[in-house]
Design an enzyme around this catalytic site. Structure first.
Site, PDB file in Angstrom:
ATOM      1  CE  LYS A   1       6.501 -45.984 -11.603  1.00 22.36           C
ATOM      2  NZ  LYS A   1       7.118 -45.555 -10.525  1.00 22.36           N
TER       3      LYS A   1
ATOM      4  NE  ARG B   1       3.517 -45.583  -6.122  1.00 22.28           N
ATOM      5  CZ  ARG B   1       3.776 -44.682  -7.064  1.00 22.28           C
ATOM      6  NH1 ARG B   1       2.946 -44.493  -8.049  1.00 22.28           N
ATOM      7  NH2 ARG B   1       4.885 -43.988  -7.033  1.00 22.28           N
TER       8      ARG B   1
ATOM      9  NE  ARG C   1      12.320 -38.648  -9.767  1.00 23.30           N
ATOM     10  CZ  ARG C   1      11.507 -39.659  -9.472  1.00 23.30           C
ATOM     11  NH1 ARG C   1      11.353 -40.663 -10.314  1.00 23.30           N
ATOM     12  NH2 ARG C   1      10.866 -39.674  -8.332  1.00 23.30           N
TER      13      ARG C   1
ATOM     14  NE  ARG D   1       8.375 -36.578  -8.123  1.00 23.96           N
ATOM     15  CZ  ARG D   1       7.908 -37.796  -8.355  1.00 23.96           C
ATOM     16  NH1 ARG D   1       7.864 -38.260  -9.587  1.00 23.96           N
ATOM     17  NH2 ARG D   1       7.486 -38.555  -7.372  1.00 23.96           N
TER      18      ARG D   1
ATOM     19  NE  ARG E   1       8.672 -41.604  -4.214  1.00 22.62           N
ATOM     20  CZ  ARG E   1       9.347 -40.469  -4.285  1.00 22.62           C
ATOM     21  NH1 ARG E   1       9.072 -39.486  -3.447  1.00 22.62           N
ATOM     22  NH2 ARG E   1      10.282 -40.299  -5.194  1.00 22.62           N
TER      23      ARG E   1
HETATM   24  P1  AMP Z   1       4.859 -41.004  -8.868  1.00 22.43           P
HETATM   25  O1  AMP Z   1       4.924 -39.785  -9.709  1.00 22.43           O
HETATM   26  O2  AMP Z   1       4.260 -42.183  -9.583  1.00 22.43           O
HETATM   27  O3  AMP Z   1       6.175 -41.345  -8.216  1.00 22.43           O
HETATM   28  O4  AMP Z   1       3.836 -40.676  -7.664  1.00 22.43           O
HETATM   29  C1  AMP Z   1       4.096 -39.651  -6.737  1.00 22.43           C
HETATM   30  C2  AMP Z   1       3.287 -39.876  -5.465  1.00 22.43           C
HETATM   31  O5  AMP Z   1       1.885 -39.855  -5.784  1.00 22.43           O
HETATM   32  C3  AMP Z   1       3.522 -41.199  -4.763  1.00 22.43           C
HETATM   33  O6  AMP Z   1       4.672 -41.190  -3.927  1.00 22.43           O
HETATM   34  C4  AMP Z   1       2.221 -41.332  -3.979  1.00 22.43           C
HETATM   35  O7  AMP Z   1       2.219 -40.470  -2.840  1.00 22.43           O
HETATM   36  C5  AMP Z   1       1.190 -40.790  -4.962  1.00 22.43           C
HETATM   37  N1  AMP Z   1       0.678 -41.858  -5.836  1.00 22.43           N
HETATM   38  C6  AMP Z   1       0.815 -41.959  -7.191  1.00 22.43           C
HETATM   39  N2  AMP Z   1       0.231 -43.064  -7.655  1.00 22.43           N
HETATM   40  C7  AMP Z   1      -0.293 -43.702  -6.574  1.00 22.43           C
HETATM   41  C8  AMP Z   1      -0.994 -44.922  -6.400  1.00 22.43           C
HETATM   42  N3  AMP Z   1      -1.276 -45.716  -7.433  1.00 22.43           N
HETATM   43  N4  AMP Z   1      -1.369 -45.256  -5.139  1.00 22.43           N
HETATM   44  C9  AMP Z   1      -1.103 -44.461  -4.090  1.00 22.43           C
HETATM   45  N5  AMP Z   1      -0.423 -43.314  -4.179  1.00 22.43           N
HETATM   46  C10 AMP Z   1      -0.015 -42.929  -5.413  1.00 22.43           C
END
Ligand code: AMP
Length: 223
Positions: free
Chosen positions: A17, A93, A130, A162, A173
């Site tokens: 993504k 999400r 990653r 990360r 997740r």
């Molecule tokens: P990502 O970088 O998109 O994988 O996001 C990392 C983390 O940020 C996720 O595992 C959630 O804990 C939080 N997060 C990011 N976007 C959202 C969202 N739209 N709703 C809820 N939590 C989010």
């Protein structure tokens, strides 16, 4: 570069993504809005908001809807997003977030919702390798590292794993994706906005498929 687009990118963690969303944003000349990047930057700054979000992130849990929606609404109200458009990455999400986004943008406010489809076994392999720039969020992988010694090609930031890419957080997740996020595919399908793209393969090939899908969706809507 083409100009203007209002898009969002869906997919499991590790589906690519982030990589595709950055490229799509560059192609259309619109801001790339990643909720994960916004939360990571706030956590790195040590703001109370960032530290609270980080507690959810390190456990692999979702940050509460009202917090995420507030952040996105504020970002979408800025001039660049209002005038040119945006690529949302990692938002929405949940169904509540998707409904709120529809309310914020109004009818016709989105060109397409792009789902990058990759099997779970493949994303687990990708996530374990990653790496990401700690300052600007540019994604890398152990199989395609930055040019010099784990410093970012773009801004020289340190390229790291990360904190939330531990096996426990990744499993959590992926479960949450199935439960909370997969239903959004039906939601966007119902709105006639879903573009499903096979996300397995070389990122350049995936990007070609993504652009084809977006352009086809835009043509259908202007007919
Ligand atoms: P990502 O970088 O998109 O994988 O996001 C990392 C983390 O940020 C996720 O595992 C959630 O804990 C939080 N997060 C990011 N976007 C959202 C969202 N739209 N709703 C809820 N939590 C989010």
């Amino acid at each position: 570069m083409s100009s203007g687009a209002r898009l969002l990118v869906l997919g499991k963690q590790g589906a690519g993504k982030g990589t595709q969303a950055v490229r799509i944003a560059g192609h259309y000349g619109v801001p790339h809005i990643s909720t994960g990047d916004i939360f990571r930057a706030a956590a790195a700054d040590g703001t109370p908001f960032g530290l609270r979000a980080n507690e959810f992130m390190t456990r692999g849990e979702l940050v509460p809807d009202d917090v995420v929606i507030g952040v996105v609404a504020e970002r979408l109200a800025k001039d660049d997003a209002v005038n040119d458009g945006f690529v949302l990455d990692g938002f929405p999400r949940t169904k509540v977030q998707a409904e709120e986004l529809q309310r914020l943008l109004g009818p016709g406010g989105l060109d397409a919702a792009v789902d990058i489809d990759v099997p779970t076994e493949v994303v687990i392999e990708r996530i374990s390798g990653r790496r990401v720039c700690a300052t600007c969020g540019t994604p890398y992988h152990v199989s395609s590292p930055p040019e010099s010694n784990w410093t970012c090609d773009k801004d020289g930031g340190e390229v790291v794993q990360r904190e939330d890419d531990t096996p426990e957080a990744v499993t959590k997740r992926l479960e949450l994706y199935e439960e909370a996020t997969r239903p959004l595919l039906d939601f966007y399908e119902g709105l006639g906005l879903l573009v499903t793209v096979d996300g397995v393969g070389d990122p350049d090939e995936v990007f070609d498929r993504v652009l084809d899908g977006i352009e086809t969706a835009r043509q259908v809507q202007t007919r």
